[in-house]
Write a protein that holds these residues in place. Structure first.
Motif, mmCIF file in Angstrom:
data_model
loop_
_atom_site.group_PDB
_atom_site.id
_atom_site.type_symbol
_atom_site.label_atom_id
_atom_site.label_comp_id
_atom_site.label_asym_id
_atom_site.label_seq_id
_atom_site.Cartn_x
_atom_site.Cartn_y
_atom_site.Cartn_z
ATOM 1 N N SER A 84 0.811 -1.221 0.000
ATOM 2 C CA SER A 84 0.000 0.000 0.000
ATOM 3 C C SER A 84 0.841 1.267 0.000
ATOM 4 N N SER A 85 2.101 1.164 0.403
ATOM 5 C CA SER A 85 2.970 2.341 0.394
ATOM 6 C C SER A 85 3.732 2.491 -0.909
ATOM 7 N N LEU A 86 3.411 1.643 -1.912
ATOM 8 C CA LEU A 86 3.976 1.766 -3.255
ATOM 9 C C LEU A 86 2.910 2.333 -4.192
ATOM 10 N N PRO A 87 3.304 3.065 -5.230
ATOM 11 C CA PRO A 87 2.318 3.686 -6.131
ATOM 12 C C PRO A 87 1.409 2.673 -6.800
ATOM 13 N N PHE A 88 0.117 2.988 -6.830
ATOM 14 C CA PHE A 88 -0.894 2.237 -7.581
ATOM 15 C C PHE A 88 -1.124 0.814 -7.074
ATOM 16 N N LEU A 89 -0.674 0.499 -5.869
ATOM 17 C CA LEU A 89 -0.842 -0.837 -5.315
ATOM 18 C C LEU A 89 -1.515 -0.767 -3.951
ATOM 19 N N HIS A 90 -2.148 -1.878 -3.572
ATOM 20 C CA HIS A 90 -2.799 -1.940 -2.260
ATOM 21 C C HIS A 90 -2.771 -3.379 -1.749
ATOM 22 N N GLY A 91 -2.513 -3.506 -0.430
ATOM 23 C CA GLY A 91 -2.538 -4.818 0.195
ATOM 24 C C GLY A 91 -1.151 -5.258 0.639
ATOM 25 N N PRO A 92 -1.031 -6.527 0.953
ATOM 26 C CA PRO A 92 -2.103 -7.537 0.986
ATOM 27 C C PRO A 92 -3.070 -7.311 2.139
ATOM 28 N N SER A 93 -4.349 -7.535 1.845
ATOM 29 C CA SER A 93 -5.415 -7.351 2.840
ATOM 30 C C SER A 93 -6.041 -8.705 3.139
ATOM 31 N N TRP A 94 -6.068 -9.064 4.403
ATOM 32 C CA TRP A 94 -6.617 -10.354 4.798
ATOM 33 C C TRP A 94 -8.134 -10.291 4.908
#
Length: 218
Positions: A84-94
């Protein structure tokens, strides 16, 4: 046909391609909201080694050494949304039933599900093997784009490093696209190594990650 006519045709074709590309991007962004929209074949736990070594069309192993404690590394792999702290990315979300991220850092178990997403692609995973603070293996369960990926898996392994007070973290990743899995995708390993090496170093950065927010109102 005059030069102006040819130029007009070229401009028209480029405009159509641009419109199609924009529409495709809009569709992919909409699909990316659901990582398990299209199921993929799940790799069985007892065939993981063979999958990485032989069956996956593409496979790569990334190794990094870190001075972080074993508990800190394991917490990051099991509770931090490090993408989530990288551009255009999110997760991993459990998934909500995985366990309380504010509770025991050893809570991830076999069967737990998580997802990762980008602007135009998201994926779902399931834990198939877990050895607390030593290894974590996940296989793909679904993707947001149809007819794109046949199967995929990843495994993190943590061992004592060669130098005192260090750990060696190994990240194995494998995957096979649909239809064109017979192509020599493993030849692309040298091109992907710098990118995935950067991601693993990001996971192991010395600066702590912010813990995910837990909604306790549900």
């Amino acid at each position: 046909m005059s030069g102006w006519a040819v130029l007009g045709i070229v401009v028209a074709v480029l405009a159509v391609i641009g419109i199609v590309a924009i529409l495709a991007a809009i569709v992919l962004c909409g699909l990316a909201t659901k990582p398990d929209r299209f199921a993929v074949r799940e790799v069985s736990a007892d065939s993981i080694d063979d999958y990485f070594e032989r069956r996956a069309s593409f496979a790569i192993t990334i190794v990094e050494t870190t001075p972080l404690s074993r508990k800190e590394v394991w917490e990051r792999l099991t509770t931090a949304e490090y993408l989530s702290s990288l551009p255009f990315l999110h997760g991993p979300s459990w998934a909500p039933d995985t366990g309380d991220p504010d509770g025991d850092w050893r809570s991830v178990r076999v069967g737990a599900r998580r997802s990762m997403s980008g602007t135009i692609l998201s994926v779902g995973q399931r834990v198939v093997e877990v050895d607390d603070s030593e290894s974590l293996t996940l296989v793909g369960t679904g993707v947001s784009v149809p007819l794109a990926i046949k199967d995929f898996a990843e495994r993190f392994t943590i061992v004592d490093g060669a130098r005192p007070n260090t750990l060696t973290v190994t990240w194995q990743i494998g995957g096979s696209p649909r239809w064109v899995g017979f192509l020599p995708w493993r030849w692309g390993t040298p091109f992907m190594r710098p990118i995935l090496g950067f991601v693993l170093r990001h996971v192991l950065r010395l600066k702590p990650f912010r813990r995910p927010t837990v909604d306790r109102s549900a």
